[in-house]
Design an enzyme around this catalytic site. Sequence first.
Site, short mmCIF file in Angstrom:
data_model
loop_
_atom_site.label_atom_id
_atom_site.label_comp_id
_atom_site.label_asym_id
_atom_site.label_seq_id
_atom_site.Cartn_x
_atom_site.Cartn_y
_atom_site.Cartn_z
N GLU A 220 0.84 -1.20 0.00
CA GLU A 220 0.00 0.00 0.00
C GLU A 220 0.87 1.25 0.00
OE1 GLU A 220 0.49 2.05 3.27
OE2 GLU A 220 -1.56 1.53 3.88
N CYS B 285 -3.36 -4.42 3.67
CA CYS B 285 -2.29 -5.27 4.20
C CYS B 285 -2.26 -6.67 3.63
CB CYS B 285 -2.39 -5.34 5.72
SG CYS B 285 -2.21 -3.73 6.48
N ARG C 274 -12.24 2.38 16.39
CA ARG C 274 -12.62 1.05 16.90
C ARG C 274 -13.36 0.21 15.85
NH1 ARG C 274 -11.66 -0.21 21.78
NH2 ARG C 274 -13.37 -1.71 21.90
N HIS D 106 -2.55 -11.90 10.34
CA HIS D 106 -2.16 -10.50 10.16
C HIS D 106 -2.03 -9.84 11.53
CE1 HIS D 106 -1.43 -6.60 8.70
NE2 HIS D 106 -2.54 -6.09 9.22
N LYS E 232 -1.50 -7.60 19.85
CA LYS E 232 -2.71 -7.98 20.60
C LYS E 232 -3.74 -8.70 19.71
CE LYS E 232 -5.51 -4.73 21.84
NZ LYS E 232 -5.99 -3.46 22.41
N ARG F 140 -5.34 -12.47 20.20
CA ARG F 140 -6.75 -12.66 20.56
C ARG F 140 -7.45 -13.58 19.56
NH1 ARG F 140 -10.20 -7.30 21.16
NH2 ARG F 140 -11.95 -8.40 20.23
N SER G 207 -7.51 -4.27 4.95
CA SER G 207 -8.64 -3.39 5.20
C SER G 207 -9.39 -3.13 3.91
CB SER G 207 -8.15 -2.06 5.79
OG SER G 207 -7.72 -2.28 7.11
#
Lengths: 138, 388, 350
Positions: free
Chosen positions: C81, C113, C200, C235, C240, C244, C297
Amino acid sequence: MATAPRFWRENPSRYNLVGVECHNCGRHFFPPRSICPVCHRKSVGKMEKVKLKGEGKIFSLTEVQESPEEISMQKPYVLAMVELVEGARVSGQVIDCDACDLEIGTPVRVTLRKLSEEGPSGIIHYGYKFVPLKEKAP
Amino acid sequence: MRRVAVIGIGDTEFGELWDSSFREIGIQAGLIAVADANISADKIDALFVGNMSAGRFIEQEHIGALIADYSGLARDHIPATRVEAAGASGGLALRQGFQAVASGLHDIVVVGGAEKMTDVSDTESSMIQSSAADQEWETVLGATFPALHALIARRHMHQFGTTREQLADVAVKNHKNGSLNPKAQFQREITRETVLSSPVVSSPLRVFDCAPSSDGAAAVVLCPLDQAKKYTDMPIEIAGSGQASDTLSLHDRKDICTMEATRVAAKRAFDMAGISHKDIDVAEVHDNFTISEILAIEDLGFFNKGEGGKATEAGLTALEGQVAVNTSGGLKARGDPIGATGLAQAVEIVTQLRGTAGKRQVKDATIGLAHNVGGTGATVVVHVLRRV
Amino acid sequence: MEVGIVSYGAYVPRYRITPEEIGKVWGVDGKSMSKGLMISCKSVPSPEEDTITISVEAARNMMRRCEVNPKDIGAIYVGSESHPYAVKPSGTIVAEAIEAAPHLTVADFEFACKAGTAAIQTCMGLVGSGMIKYGVAIGADTSQGAPGDALEYSASAGGAAFLIGAEKTIATIDHTYSYTTDTPDFWRREGQMYPRHGGRFTGEPAYFKHVISGAKGLLERTNTTAKDYTYAVFHQPNGKFPTRVAKQLGFADLQLTTGLLAPTIGNTYSGAVPLGLAAILDEAKPGDRIFAVAYGSGAGSDAFAITVTNEIDSYPRHKAPSVKDLNSNLKFLDYATYAKFRGKIMLGSE
């Protein structure tokens, strides 16, 4: 400002260290030239393009603090004269290292980086620079 | 071949000549030289002008015609030729003039050299000077002109133990000489400390290791030696002229600590003059960087290879030394308007041989030498001048 | 025909900056930022590096490890990108630099990405169909975060290149599955220097939904579970998110560690999963199975099931630097130098 072709036509040597070998005496030259300065006329037609290995040793070096404007973002940078294993010498930057870690004789290897760019809207020039070669553990 | 003499000399002040244009500077030196030679304009057979880069400094080419025109010689239609060999443009113009007279083609020849460097920014000026090196395989890779000389310096220090202080001593000596030259760009003495505390340009070279950017011009008038007495009581003979070339790129030289072209050009000039380096009393050498003077005094034969630094430190190149080097202040202190430099060297040597150098006069100077370098040594011109 | 990875190479710039150093400038508690993102430092390209030089480094490292004649390469795709040119391909320079030109097809990919993994899929198709012998897929980025933006703490630089072929594969790509919707969680308009994002909104409806859907889709189609894999790489916009997502899918920490580079390198965008995969191949043994899910994205995910072959034992990994090697010899920058390197300082012009 130079137009694109002036740089473009040298891309093989800039990207891949393409030089020549004189098949009369076996000497290597960089960049390519059509006549061997040792063999003169005997070399005509016997100068063959070869890709140099890109490995060599620092023959001399300097840390440049005053640079041309288009590469001022790279200041200070190390410029070295590198003696390649084939015997030819080239000038180029040594990057990704601290100047104080380099000395005459330090082994280096070629890599490719941005050389300069013609302002924010112009052509970006890429070409060879050198990185110190880490001595392989015995 | 006819013997050739210098019968007139002229130069401008060197420095940042904000008020003066290129053409004004160019003719000023010529006018002084012509007046010094005591000739009238109609006697001039040909004009040669040394100039490195008016095309880039002032965007003006066709310098030969321009200088002839503003010297008031347009209606005389004399041949006017611009000569270019980077830093050696002036010395090479002198050689062209010498050849023209020696060959019998012309009798009275004016040779000028001029450069106007301050009409562009400092960075632009540096770029233009770098064009004396190989643009495609040195400059593009980041090898500035000072950087290339720094490579030489570093190697010389590595190979011969030349010290940083010895490099500084070249600048200290040349500034001292410059302080005795009313036309020098810098007429202020400096110390080792001045050099060693100045900003680094390209390690190990600092600001005070580098010749400045300058505006200025210098000129000489030449004629056959056997006619010289008509114009002057004190003709100075160009006894030897030597020119040599070498690879454009520094990295292609076998040995970067030796300027082979200097050795060859000097040998040719010495042979023509029938002398050796031992006969030289006073020399103007191309000290565009301090290291360049060290190489020059070795390659000209004054000192053994590797001993130039020590010799300088020991004062052997000072005014009263074994051979007085750069009595004018050299490129370092007198200034370096590129195309003018080779002529300014000749003007200084003639002044010394005439015995009119004032406070910087070398005692009993009989034979002098001018050493002019283009690029990192791809062109070298050496002239031997002699009192007759 | 078993299409897979014949060779690979990675590259990460040596420069790093810490979230603490960035936070200091913007009045942000960098330490807690670092902890929250699970990023201790991120890589920074030098002023002379860009996506093209990173791609060339990775591609040359890839070529150093194999005997393939570059003239046998039929396609090069560079996914990024941050292509240095809006118009003019990055891939042509890579092609010339590895001497693969001129008899091949080249294009630049962009899918936030996951452009690098899209390039892998394209090469798989071309090799699998017999149209080409070898294809090179590269994921590389020098991603930018606006000064002071949350992205600035993670957006980094790096990339990896994969030689896709059907002979002497060190790992076969057994299956791939993609999951794509139109979800504007992150974007950069033409001519804009920095991307923008939905805050978010980039989390649950974007990253998590697509990565989990992609992963589940692949697990179902291959009839496997998390336990069937030796390694997993997701990815990693930070440390974090992938941790998760791995937990939700039933992967254990041990499977994740090798390919989890965000904590020390940051978010290399198109380079992220390719680099993670390269780090895994640096230590993988015959028979090891790798589960990889890239996310882009906009939004979509590309999932891969990979099996390491016996070829890996004779494959000369040592001929080019490992990802671990590239994560050594580091130089940490202060923010001022970082800002200069990244062109964040406005310069006076003549």
